[in-house]
Design a protein around this motif. Sequence first.
Motif, PDB file in Angstrom:
ATOM      1  N   PRO A 266       0.794  -1.236   0.000  1.00 22.99           N
ATOM      2  CA  PRO A 266       0.000   0.000   0.000  1.00 22.99           C
ATOM      3  C   PRO A 266       0.826   1.285   0.000  1.00 22.99           C
ATOM      4  O   PRO A 266       0.332   2.335  -0.405  1.00 22.99           O
ATOM      5  N   GLN A 267       2.071   1.230   0.473  1.00 22.90           N
ATOM      6  CA  GLN A 267       2.874   2.446   0.516  1.00 22.90           C
ATOM      7  C   GLN A 267       3.901   2.513  -0.608  1.00 22.90           C
ATOM      8  O   GLN A 267       4.624   3.511  -0.732  1.00 22.90           O
ATOM      9  N   SER A 268       3.935   1.493  -1.450  1.00 28.08           N
ATOM     10  CA  SER A 268       4.943   1.432  -2.518  1.00 28.08           C
ATOM     11  C   SER A 268       4.477   2.157  -3.775  1.00 28.08           C
ATOM     12  O   SER A 268       3.308   2.070  -4.157  1.00 28.08           O
ATOM     13  N   LEU A 269       5.408   2.853  -4.405  1.00 27.10           N
ATOM     14  CA  LEU A 269       5.132   3.516  -5.673  1.00 27.10           C
ATOM     15  C   LEU A 269       5.460   2.587  -6.830  1.00 27.10           C
ATOM     16  O   LEU A 269       6.331   1.720  -6.726  1.00 27.10           O
ATOM     17  N   THR A 270       4.776   2.783  -7.949  1.00 25.94           N
ATOM     18  CA  THR A 270       5.170   2.113  -9.178  1.00 25.94           C
ATOM     19  C   THR A 270       6.371   2.872  -9.746  1.00 25.94           C
ATOM     20  O   THR A 270       6.621   4.028  -9.357  1.00 25.94           O
ATOM     21  N   PRO A 271       7.126   2.275 -10.651  1.00 29.20           N
ATOM     22  CA  PRO A 271       8.244   3.006 -11.261  1.00 29.20           C
ATOM     23  C   PRO A 271       7.805   4.308 -11.917  1.00 29.20           C
ATOM     24  O   PRO A 271       8.533   5.305 -11.869  1.00 29.20           O
ATOM     25  N   GLU A 272       6.617   4.317 -12.515  1.00 29.40           N
ATOM     26  CA  GLU A 272       6.113   5.532 -13.162  1.00 29.40           C
ATOM     27  C   GLU A 272       5.835   6.626 -12.129  1.00 29.40           C
ATOM     28  O   GLU A 272       6.152   7.802 -12.346  1.00 29.40           O
ATOM     29  N   GLN A 273       5.249   6.239 -11.007  1.00 27.63           N
ATOM     30  CA  GLN A 273       4.979   7.211  -9.948  1.00 27.63           C
ATOM     31  C   GLN A 273       6.275   7.741  -9.350  1.00 27.63           C
ATOM     32  O   GLN A 273       6.394   8.929  -9.033  1.00 27.63           O
ATOM     33  N   PHE A 274       7.251   6.859  -9.201  1.00 25.80           N
ATOM     34  CA  PHE A 274       8.543   7.283  -8.659  1.00 25.80           C
ATOM     35  C   PHE A 274       9.203   8.286  -9.597  1.00 25.80           C
ATOM     36  O   PHE A 274       9.784   9.285  -9.145  1.00 25.80           O
ATOM     37  N   ASP A 275       9.118   8.061 -10.890  1.00 28.85           N
ATOM     38  CA  ASP A 275       9.697   8.976 -11.865  1.00 28.85           C
ATOM     39  C   ASP A 275       9.071  10.361 -11.736  1.00 28.85           C
ATOM     40  O   ASP A 275       9.769  11.384 -11.800  1.00 28.85           O
ATOM     41  N   ASP A 276       7.763  10.401 -11.532  1.00 31.12           N
ATOM     42  CA  ASP A 276       7.063  11.677 -11.353  1.00 31.12           C
ATOM     43  C   ASP A 276       7.538  12.380 -10.085  1.00 31.12           C
ATOM     44  O   ASP A 276       7.758  13.595 -10.076  1.00 31.12           O
ATOM     45  N   VAL A 277       7.714  11.627  -9.005  1.00 33.49           N
ATOM     46  CA  VAL A 277       8.199  12.204  -7.747  1.00 33.49           C
ATOM     47  C   VAL A 277       9.590  12.800  -7.938  1.00 33.49           C
ATOM     48  O   VAL A 277       9.877  13.914  -7.472  1.00 33.49           O
ATOM     49  N   MET A 278      10.456  12.083  -8.630  1.00 34.36           N
ATOM     50  CA  MET A 278      11.829  12.559  -8.835  1.00 34.36           C
ATOM     51  C   MET A 278      11.856  13.877  -9.596  1.00 34.36           C
ATOM     52  O   MET A 278      12.645  14.782  -9.274  1.00 34.36           O
ATOM     53  N   LYS A 279      11.008  14.010 -10.587  1.00 31.63           N
ATOM     54  CA  LYS A 279      10.958  15.261 -11.362  1.00 31.63           C
ATOM     55  C   LYS A 279      10.482  16.419 -10.501  1.00 31.63           C
ATOM     56  O   LYS A 279      11.019  17.530 -10.575  1.00 31.63           O
ATOM     57  N   SER A 280       9.486  16.169  -9.663  1.00 33.13           N
ATOM     58  CA  SER A 280       8.952  17.227  -8.803  1.00 33.13           C
ATOM     59  C   SER A 280       9.940  17.603  -7.704  1.00 33.13           C
ATOM     60  O   SER A 280      10.122  18.789  -7.388  1.00 33.13           O
ATOM     61  N   VAL A 281      10.579  16.605  -7.112  1.00 30.98           N
ATOM     62  CA  VAL A 281      11.564  16.864  -6.065  1.00 30.98           C
ATOM     63  C   VAL A 281      12.727  17.686  -6.608  1.00 30.98           C
ATOM     64  O   VAL A 281      13.249  18.576  -5.927  1.00 30.98           O
ATOM     65  N   SER A 282      13.122  17.414  -7.846  1.00 30.01           N
ATOM     66  CA  SER A 282      14.216  18.155  -8.465  1.00 30.01           C
ATOM     67  C   SER A 282      13.915  19.650  -8.520  1.00 30.01           C
ATOM     68  O   SER A 282      14.800  20.486  -8.284  1.00 30.01           O
ATOM     69  N   CYS A 283      12.657  19.978  -8.775  1.00 28.78           N
ATOM     70  CA  CYS A 283      12.254  21.394  -8.821  1.00 28.78           C
ATOM     71  C   CYS A 283      12.367  22.037  -7.440  1.00 28.78           C
ATOM     72  O   CYS A 283      12.802  23.188  -7.313  1.00 28.78           O
ATOM     73  N   ILE A 284      11.964  21.303  -6.407  1.00 28.20           N
ATOM     74  CA  ILE A 284      12.043  21.813  -5.041  1.00 28.20           C
ATOM     75  C   ILE A 284      13.508  22.022  -4.627  1.00 28.20           C
ATOM     76  O   ILE A 284      13.861  23.038  -4.019  1.00 28.20           O
ATOM     77  N   ILE A 285      14.355  21.073  -4.975  1.00 30.94           N
ATOM     78  CA  ILE A 285      15.781  21.191  -4.627  1.00 30.94           C
ATOM     79  C   ILE A 285      16.388  22.423  -5.266  1.00 30.94           C
ATOM     80  O   ILE A 285      17.135  23.171  -4.633  1.00 30.94           O
ATOM     81  N   ASP A 286      16.054  22.664  -6.525  1.00 28.92           N
ATOM     82  CA  ASP A 286      16.567  23.860  -7.220  1.00 28.92           C
ATOM     83  C   ASP A 286      16.078  25.131  -6.535  1.00 28.92           C
ATOM     84  O   ASP A 286      16.828  26.115  -6.409  1.00 28.92           O
ATOM     85  N   ALA A 287      14.816  25.117  -6.108  1.00 34.08           N
ATOM     86  CA  ALA A 287      14.245  26.288  -5.435  1.00 34.08           C
ATOM     87  C   ALA A 287      14.930  26.544  -4.105  1.00 34.08           C
ATOM     88  O   ALA A 287      15.222  27.692  -3.727  1.00 34.08           O
ATOM     89  N   VAL A 288      15.205  25.462  -3.355  1.00 35.41           N
ATOM     90  CA  VAL A 288      15.883  25.600  -2.065  1.00 35.41           C
ATOM     91  C   VAL A 288      17.295  26.145  -2.251  1.00 35.41           C
ATOM     92  O   VAL A 288      17.741  27.028  -1.499  1.00 35.41           O
ATOM     93  N   LYS A 289      18.003  25.640  -3.257  1.00 34.81           N
ATOM     94  CA  LYS A 289      19.363  26.125  -3.517  1.00 34.81           C
ATOM     95  C   LYS A 289      19.369  27.598  -3.868  1.00 34.81           C
ATOM     96  O   LYS A 289      20.295  28.337  -3.507  1.00 34.81           O
ATOM     97  N   ALA A 290      18.312  28.052  -4.559  1.00 34.44           N
ATOM     98  CA  ALA A 290      18.240  29.449  -4.977  1.00 34.44           C
ATOM     99  C   ALA A 290      18.061  30.397  -3.799  1.00 34.44           C
ATOM    100  O   ALA A 290      18.362  31.595  -3.899  1.00 34.44           O
ATOM    101  N   THR A 291      17.562  29.870  -2.668  1.00 35.10           N
ATOM    102  CA  THR A 291      17.337  30.707  -1.497  1.00 35.10           C
ATOM    103  C   THR A 291      18.556  30.805  -0.599  1.00 35.10           C
ATOM    104  O   THR A 291      18.570  31.591   0.343  1.00 35.10           O
TER     105      THR A 291
END
Length: 337
Positions: free
Chosen positions: A311-336
């Motif tokens: 129930p808590q596991s992501l599919t590979p497709e869902q994980f790929d989506d998470v990685m793309k979104s997290v990358s945006c957050i990391i860039d935003a944090v670095k910019a601050t």
Amino acid sequence: MIVVVKNGTTERQIENFCDWIRSQGIGTHLFHGDFQTVIGLIGDTMKLDEEMIHGLDIVESVKRISDPFKSANRKFHPDDSVIDISGKTTVGGDIFAVMAGPCSIESEEQILEVARAVKASGATMLRGGAFKPRTSPYDFQGLRADGIELLLEAKKETGLPIVTEIMSATHLPLFEDVDVIQVGARNMQNFELLKELGKTRKPILLKRGLANTLKELLMSAEYIMAGGNENIILCERGVRTFETYTRNTLDISAVPMLHELSHLPVIVDPSHATGVSRLVKPMALAAAAAGANGLMIEVHNNPKAALCDGPQSLTPEQFDDVMKSVSCIIDAVKATK
């Protein structure tokens, strides 16, 4: 107690001072930072004369530390620690670490398929459970030694460093080729196990217990570090509260608090924290925004058929989506920064 050394002090002078401190039955922990050198004094420092030490030519300042954790304390080690993972990647520093893979290793086909997928999406390490602590003795306990062999096969094919959980110090010989040894929440205060891991030099991923404070987590890290192993990665994976809609309650505030208290890197496990796959993404984003050094995420090629924590596991497709979104957050944090 910490002693800040004056600029211009020679290595010989520092060594002479440390030799004298050790002759008093006190341990020393030396930190060379970019701007100052700090010597941590570990042990019963009450017998030392603080004013006498402060009067030495090489000493700039002396301060007593009331926190029971010493080696893990940021005051002993002002700069962030960066943990090297077999020369292939790091946890801490500029790299955002992502450990992804199934809760338990079920077959060669399963672990290889997931390993290829998470690597393609940008994971820096492959996680997979060989020894599984389960609440019920009748639940799947993992493939044990065979599971580690399958994990090593996936490592050989993908090149990803591997992370897996240890249950007993007697299993240490099986972990010789494992890159990161995980200590699960249930073993966070298994002090005999922690002492044995302190004798190794492998990176240790230390998860917070189900009902443990941050001080207790850091004291468990101290057990490992007291044995000489300073390669510790802290993991916030949620704590048990009155809430029933989620498996645990993810303590996001633990991330900045741990960074304030300790120099050790901190990652977050949103999978175990929530127990609900649809909540993994928002919690992963929150962890990245809070300053976590990485994530541990459960990924399965067929979560509905998973033998553990589907129930808590992501599919590979869902994980790929998470990685793309997290990358945006990391860039935003670095910019601050």
